[in-house]
Design an enzyme around this catalytic site. Structure first.
Site, PDB file in Angstrom:
ATOM      1  N   SER A 229       0.834  -1.200   0.000  1.00  0.00           N
ATOM      2  CA  SER A 229       0.000   0.000   0.000  1.00  0.00           C
ATOM      3  C   SER A 229       0.866   1.247   0.000  1.00  0.00           C
ATOM      4  CB  SER A 229      -0.872  -0.017   1.260  1.00  0.00           C
ATOM      5  OG  SER A 229      -1.421   1.242   1.508  1.00  0.00           O
TER       6      SER A 229
ATOM      7  N   TYR B 162      -1.988  -1.273  11.030  1.00  0.00           N
ATOM      8  CA  TYR B 162      -2.233  -1.744   9.664  1.00  0.00           C
ATOM      9  C   TYR B 162      -1.078  -1.341   8.745  1.00  0.00           C
ATOM     10  CZ  TYR B 162      -3.666  -1.302   4.834  1.00  0.00           C
ATOM     11  OH  TYR B 162      -3.668  -1.342   3.470  1.00  0.00           O
TER      12      TYR B 162
ATOM     13  N   LYS C 126       2.086  -3.621   6.588  1.00  0.00           N
ATOM     14  CA  LYS C 126       2.499  -3.587   5.175  1.00  0.00           C
ATOM     15  C   LYS C 126       4.010  -3.375   5.081  1.00  0.00           C
ATOM     16  CE  LYS C 126      -1.477  -4.425   3.391  1.00  0.00           C
ATOM     17  NZ  LYS C 126      -1.708  -5.751   2.787  1.00  0.00           N
TER      18      LYS C 126
HETATM   19  N1  UFG Z   1     -13.028  10.749   3.314  1.00  0.00           N
HETATM   20  C1  UFG Z   1     -14.024  11.650   3.640  1.00  0.00           C
HETATM   21  N2  UFG Z   1     -15.177  11.159   4.165  1.00  0.00           N
HETATM   22  C2  UFG Z   1     -15.396   9.837   4.375  1.00  0.00           C
HETATM   23  C3  UFG Z   1     -14.374   8.913   4.027  1.00  0.00           C
HETATM   24  C4  UFG Z   1     -13.200   9.422   3.511  1.00  0.00           C
HETATM   25  O1  UFG Z   1     -13.861  12.857   3.470  1.00  0.00           O
HETATM   26  O2  UFG Z   1     -16.464   9.467   4.867  1.00  0.00           O
HETATM   27  C5  UFG Z   1     -11.778  11.259   2.750  1.00  0.00           C
HETATM   28  C6  UFG Z   1     -10.570  10.970   3.607  1.00  0.00           C
HETATM   29  O3  UFG Z   1     -10.393  11.970   4.571  1.00  0.00           O
HETATM   30  C7  UFG Z   1      -9.464  10.927   2.558  1.00  0.00           C
HETATM   31  C8  UFG Z   1     -10.168  10.408   1.301  1.00  0.00           C
HETATM   32  O4  UFG Z   1     -11.557  10.591   1.529  1.00  0.00           O
HETATM   33  O5  UFG Z   1      -9.036  12.236   2.304  1.00  0.00           O
HETATM   34  C9  UFG Z   1      -9.899   8.936   1.051  1.00  0.00           C
HETATM   35  O6  UFG Z   1     -10.194   8.236   2.237  1.00  0.00           O
HETATM   36  P1  UFG Z   1     -10.290   6.643   2.259  1.00  0.00           P
HETATM   37  O7  UFG Z   1     -10.624   6.242   3.650  1.00  0.00           O
HETATM   38  O8  UFG Z   1     -11.175   6.159   1.173  1.00  0.00           O
HETATM   39  O9  UFG Z   1      -8.826   6.199   1.847  1.00  0.00           O
HETATM   40  P2  UFG Z   1      -7.442   6.503   2.558  1.00  0.00           P
HETATM   41  O10 UFG Z   1      -6.603   7.183   1.534  1.00  0.00           O
HETATM   42  O11 UFG Z   1      -7.556   7.179   3.850  1.00  0.00           O
HETATM   43  O12 UFG Z   1      -6.968   5.039   2.886  1.00  0.00           O
HETATM   44  C10 UFG Z   1      -6.555   4.232   1.873  1.00  0.00           C
HETATM   45  C11 UFG Z   1      -6.831   2.773   2.230  1.00  0.00           C
HETATM   46  C12 UFG Z   1      -6.048   2.375   3.415  1.00  0.00           C
HETATM   47  C13 UFG Z   1      -4.609   2.749   3.236  1.00  0.00           C
HETATM   48  C14 UFG Z   1      -4.467   4.199   2.866  1.00  0.00           C
HETATM   49  C15 UFG Z   1      -3.068   4.591   2.568  1.00  0.00           C
HETATM   50  O13 UFG Z   1      -8.198   2.585   2.505  1.00  0.00           O
HETATM   51  O14 UFG Z   1      -6.163   0.988   3.545  1.00  0.00           O
HETATM   52  O15 UFG Z   1      -5.211   4.441   1.701  1.00  0.00           O
HETATM   53  O16 UFG Z   1      -2.519   3.667   1.701  1.00  0.00           O
HETATM   54  F1  UFG Z   1      -3.920   2.569   4.387  1.00  0.00           F
END
Ligand code: UFG
Length: 339
Positions: A125, A150, A154
């Site tokens: 990741s 988590y 990785k």
């Molecule tokens: N977000 C919102 N509202 C929500 C959910 C997410 O605004 O309800 C935003 C988050 O703040 C972030 C973006 O949308 O800015 C993406 O969020 P995600 O949770 O979809 O994804 P992340 O980038 O935080 O996480 C992903 C994977 C993880 C991994 C991470 C870094 O889900 O498993 O990338 O590799 F760890």
């Protein structure tokens, strides 16, 4: 036909990879303990490919039961998806995460060595880059201290794989650092099936648009980005799945390769608000959302430099963000009720 063992093959990325392996002429063999997936995925896979895939409901930590899969089939390579992936949950349950993610990888590698299987593709990741100092991130960008158990699993798993490949010339591997997978198969037969309230942005958006969730909260609009919301590299899951096939072919063709790492993203960053706006356009719906506080642990902005995967693997993304969100939406519309 070569048998490729796909652990976590009933999961979101795993199931799409099963389809692409099949399309490329491989015989995928699915191992999944169904802890975060459903057996109905097999029906979706059959509807797409007209094939009944061999499926084992096995936990990768259960070494002797898992060994039987290697005894039953001549395996030419393994793609290891099976892992827990919820960042927040990993903070509350670190031992479960280390045991499941690190433990199962170690069991798998031991079995591969004992059963004479050489090639591994591993799901890593972009979380290993933490908050990057420079964008886009290349495979050489420094790894940062993990923000969660988590993320640490990785990093540790990549190191275990690399150390093993150094010690044993007959164990060879590629780690793929995924950015943010979104979308679903264009047939709408398979897609993401989050259990309960989704953590990730796109399933939360599509569930809000169908009324399963009342309102999306955009986590922060005061970041140093063009509209203040966080930037990510959102890649269509089918493009991501195809990267596994390319990696397997590359590992097969380069028998001198012991270990390598590739970023798998689009090379473009989009803000949360851009995702919301593009979703509204492609779905023709108005999304109920509000701006909320920042989510703790969020990275401000990250997107991939994909020069290496493009040049070395001969792989590139084919689908646009609109394709991704359209396919996510079509998939959501097939889901009858909350799971
Ligand atoms: N977000 C919102 N509202 C929500 C959910 C997410 O605004 O309800 C935003 C988050 O703040 C972030 C973006 O949308 O800015 C993406 O969020 P995600 O949770 O979809 O994804 P992340 O980038 O935080 O996480 C992903 C994977 C993880 C991994 C991470 C870094 O889900 O498993 O990338 O590799 F760890």
């Amino acid at each position: 036909m070569q048998n490729i063992l796909v652990t976590g093959g009933a999961g979101y990325i795993g199931s799409h990879t099963v389809v692409e392996l099949h399309n490329a002429g491989y015989n995928p063999i699915i191992v999944d303990n169904l802890s975060n997936s459903r057996k109905s995925v097999l029906t979706g896979l059959k509807n797409i490919t007209s094939k009944d895939f061999t499926f084992y409901k096995v936990d990768c930590n259960d070494k002797e039961t898992f060994r039987q899969v290697f005894k039953d089939h001549q395996i030419s390579g393994v793609i290891h998806f099976a892992a827990y992936k919820a960042v927040g949950e990993s903070v509350a349950k670190p031992l479960e995460y280390y045991e499941n993610n690190v433990g199962s990888l170690m069991t798998l590698i031991r079995l591969m060595k004992e059963e004479g299987v050489e090639k591994l593709i591993f799901s890593s990741s972009c979380t290993v880059y933490g908050q990057p100092d420079q964008l886009p991130v290349t495979e050489q960008s420094p790894k940062k201290t993990a923000e969660s158990p988590y993320g640490n699993t990785k990093q540790v798993c990549e190191e275990i794989i690399e150390d093993t490949s150094v010690s044993d010339k007959s164990f060879r591997a590629i780690a793929l650092r995924y950015f943010n997978p979104v979308g679903a198969h264009p047939s709408s037969e398979i897609g993401e099936l989050p259990l309960g309230v989704p953590n990730n942005l796109v399933p939360f958006i599509t569930q809000t648009a169908t009324g399963w969730r009342e309102q999306l909260t955009v986590f922060g609009d005061n970041y140093d980005t063009k509209d203040g919301s966080c930037v990510r590299d959102y890649i269509h899951v089918v493009d991501l799945a195809k990267a596994h096939v390319k990696s397997l072919e590359y590992l097969t063709q380069h028998s001198d390769l012991s270990f390598d790492i590739f970023n798998i993203g689009t090379g473009h960053g989009n803000t949360v608000l851009e995702i919301v706006n593009t979703f509204e356009e492609v779905s023709g719906t108005k999304l109920n959302y509000k701006i909320g506080d920042r989510r703790s642990g969020d990275i401000e902005k990250i997107y991939a430099d994909v020069t290496k995967s493009t040049k070395v693997l001969g792989w590139k993304t084919e689908k646009s963000l609109r394709d991704s969100l359209q396919d996510s939406w079509n998939w959501q519309l097939t889901l009858k009720k909350e799971v």
